[in-house]
Write a protein that holds these residues in place. Structure first.
Motif, PDB file in Angstrom:
ATOM      1  N   MET A 241       6.463   3.656   8.685  1.00 34.22           N
ATOM      2  CA  MET A 241       6.472   2.542   7.805  1.00 34.22           C
ATOM      3  C   MET A 241       4.710   2.286   7.334  1.00 34.22           C
ATOM      4  SD  MET A 241       9.003   1.147   6.842  1.00 34.22           S
ATOM      5  CE  MET A 241       8.966  -0.446   6.316  1.00 34.22           C
ATOM      6  N   ALA A 242       3.765   2.668   8.343  1.00 29.62           N
ATOM      7  CA  ALA A 242       2.378   2.567   7.905  1.00 29.62           C
ATOM      8  C   ALA A 242       2.034   3.408   7.053  1.00 29.62           C
ATOM      9  CB  ALA A 242       1.504   2.938   9.125  1.00 29.62           C
ATOM     10  N   LEU A 243       2.534   4.752   6.828  1.00 30.89           N
ATOM     11  CA  LEU A 243       2.298   5.425   5.848  1.00 30.89           C
ATOM     12  C   LEU A 243       2.866   5.041   4.316  1.00 30.89           C
ATOM     13  CD1 LEU A 243       1.308   8.344   5.065  1.00 30.89           C
ATOM     14  CD2 LEU A 243       3.660   9.024   5.356  1.00 30.89           C
ATOM     15  N   ILE A 244       3.870   4.281   4.293  1.00 31.26           N
ATOM     16  CA  ILE A 244       4.464   3.823   3.106  1.00 31.26           C
ATOM     17  C   ILE A 244       3.631   2.498   2.791  1.00 31.26           C
ATOM     18  CG2 ILE A 244       6.306   2.369   2.098  1.00 31.26           C
ATOM     19  CD1 ILE A 244       8.224   4.118   3.791  1.00 31.26           C
ATOM     20  N   GLN A 245       3.076   1.718   3.566  1.00 33.93           N
ATOM     21  CA  GLN A 245       2.310   0.649   3.508  1.00 33.93           C
ATOM     22  C   GLN A 245       1.050   0.973   2.846  1.00 33.93           C
ATOM     23  OE1 GLN A 245       3.515  -2.311   3.514  1.00 33.93           O
ATOM     24  NE2 GLN A 245       1.582  -3.826   3.457  1.00 33.93           N
ATOM     25  N   ASN A 246       0.401   1.910   3.340  1.00 30.83           N
ATOM     26  CA  ASN A 246      -0.800   2.522   3.075  1.00 30.83           C
ATOM     27  C   ASN A 246      -1.015   3.165   1.666  1.00 30.83           C
ATOM     28  OD1 ASN A 246      -2.110   2.029   5.419  1.00 30.83           O
ATOM     29  ND2 ASN A 246      -1.784   4.126   6.447  1.00 30.83           N
ATOM     30  N   PHE A 247       0.309   3.864   1.469  1.00 28.76           N
ATOM     31  CA  PHE A 247       0.525   4.335   0.043  1.00 28.76           C
ATOM     32  C   PHE A 247       0.691   3.202  -1.013  1.00 28.76           C
ATOM     33  CE2 PHE A 247       3.745   5.220  -3.525  1.00 28.76           C
ATOM     34  CZ  PHE A 247       3.011   6.331  -4.140  1.00 28.76           C
ATOM     35  N   ASP A 248       1.321   2.170  -0.471  1.00 25.35           N
ATOM     36  CA  ASP A 248       1.535   0.906  -1.479  1.00 25.35           C
ATOM     37  C   ASP A 248       0.196   0.391  -1.874  1.00 25.35           C
ATOM     38  OD1 ASP A 248       4.226   1.048  -1.920  1.00 25.35           O
ATOM     39  OD2 ASP A 248       4.911  -0.385  -0.437  1.00 25.35           O
ATOM     40  N   ILE A 249      -0.582   0.128  -0.663  1.00 26.19           N
ATOM     41  CA  ILE A 249      -1.870  -0.582  -1.121  1.00 26.19           C
ATOM     42  C   ILE A 249      -2.957   0.438  -1.795  1.00 26.19           C
ATOM     43  CG2 ILE A 249      -3.978  -1.270   0.302  1.00 26.19           C
ATOM     44  CD1 ILE A 249      -2.046  -2.284   2.669  1.00 26.19           C
TER      45      ILE A 249
END
Length: 185
Positions: free
Chosen positions: A1-9
């Motif tokens: 999930m952190a990877l997706i959140q970082n991509f989103d940001i």
């Protein structure tokens, strides 16, 4: 999930750092308002319903909008409960009033692609315009910092699924009506 959140940001910051401008701010506010409550799509569907030749397509658009709203706004947002980027990254000044609902999925993207999916199938000559408007409305949600890219992507997928479900339902209904008419002869 952190990877997706970082991509989103990363995507949101890229848009903020490379696309923001006074004129774009005004344009994106107007574009996003077209998608508020599915307004532009409701107007299009009403215009189609008025015309007997396209009445069924207009009703299909309304059903797809209702379906995407029930599934997205009524169910998925409350199950996922993702907070909006403006709450996660408070340094960003919102250009529109802060939406009160959760972020995932984007209701603007879902309704826009639900409607565009129907309209593109039955009004093929305008498919590019319908999907272009839907994409612009979806992008406006990123630009205005009220959705993450994955919220918008999920909204697009949900909208397209809703358009396919609506087309399937109306086709089945039409087949049953034709079958009943043949039996009545």
């Amino acid at each position: 999930m952190a990877l997706i959140q970082n991509f989103d940001i990363f995507i949101l910051l890229y848009i903020k750092n490379h696309m923001y401008g006074h004129m774009m701010d005004k344009v994106m506010i107007i574009v996003t308002s077209l998608g508020n409550l599915g307004a532009v799509w409701i107007v299009i569907s009403i215009l189609l319903i008025i015309n007997k030749k396209y009445r069924n397509v207009g009703f299909m658009v309304l059903v797809a909008l209702i379906l995407s709203t029930v599934l997205g706004e009524g169910i998925l947002k409350h199950v996922v409960q993702r907070i909006r980027p403006s709450a996660d990254i408070p340094a960003v000044k919102l250009l529109i009033s802060k939406p009160l609902s959760y972020s995932f999925p984007s209701g603007h993207a879902a309704s826009s692609f639900a409607a565009a999916g129907i309209l593109a199938k039955y009004l093929k000559n305008y498919a590019v315009e319908f999907f272009g408007l839907a994409a612009l409305i979806a992008f406006s949600r990123l630009y205005l910092y009220v959705h993450y890219p994955t919220d918008v992507l999920a909204g697009i997928i949900l909208g397209l699924i809703c358009s396919k479900m609506t087309i399937y339902f109306f086709n089945r209904l039409s087949q049953k009506q034709q079958s009943l008419c043949r039996k009545g002869d």
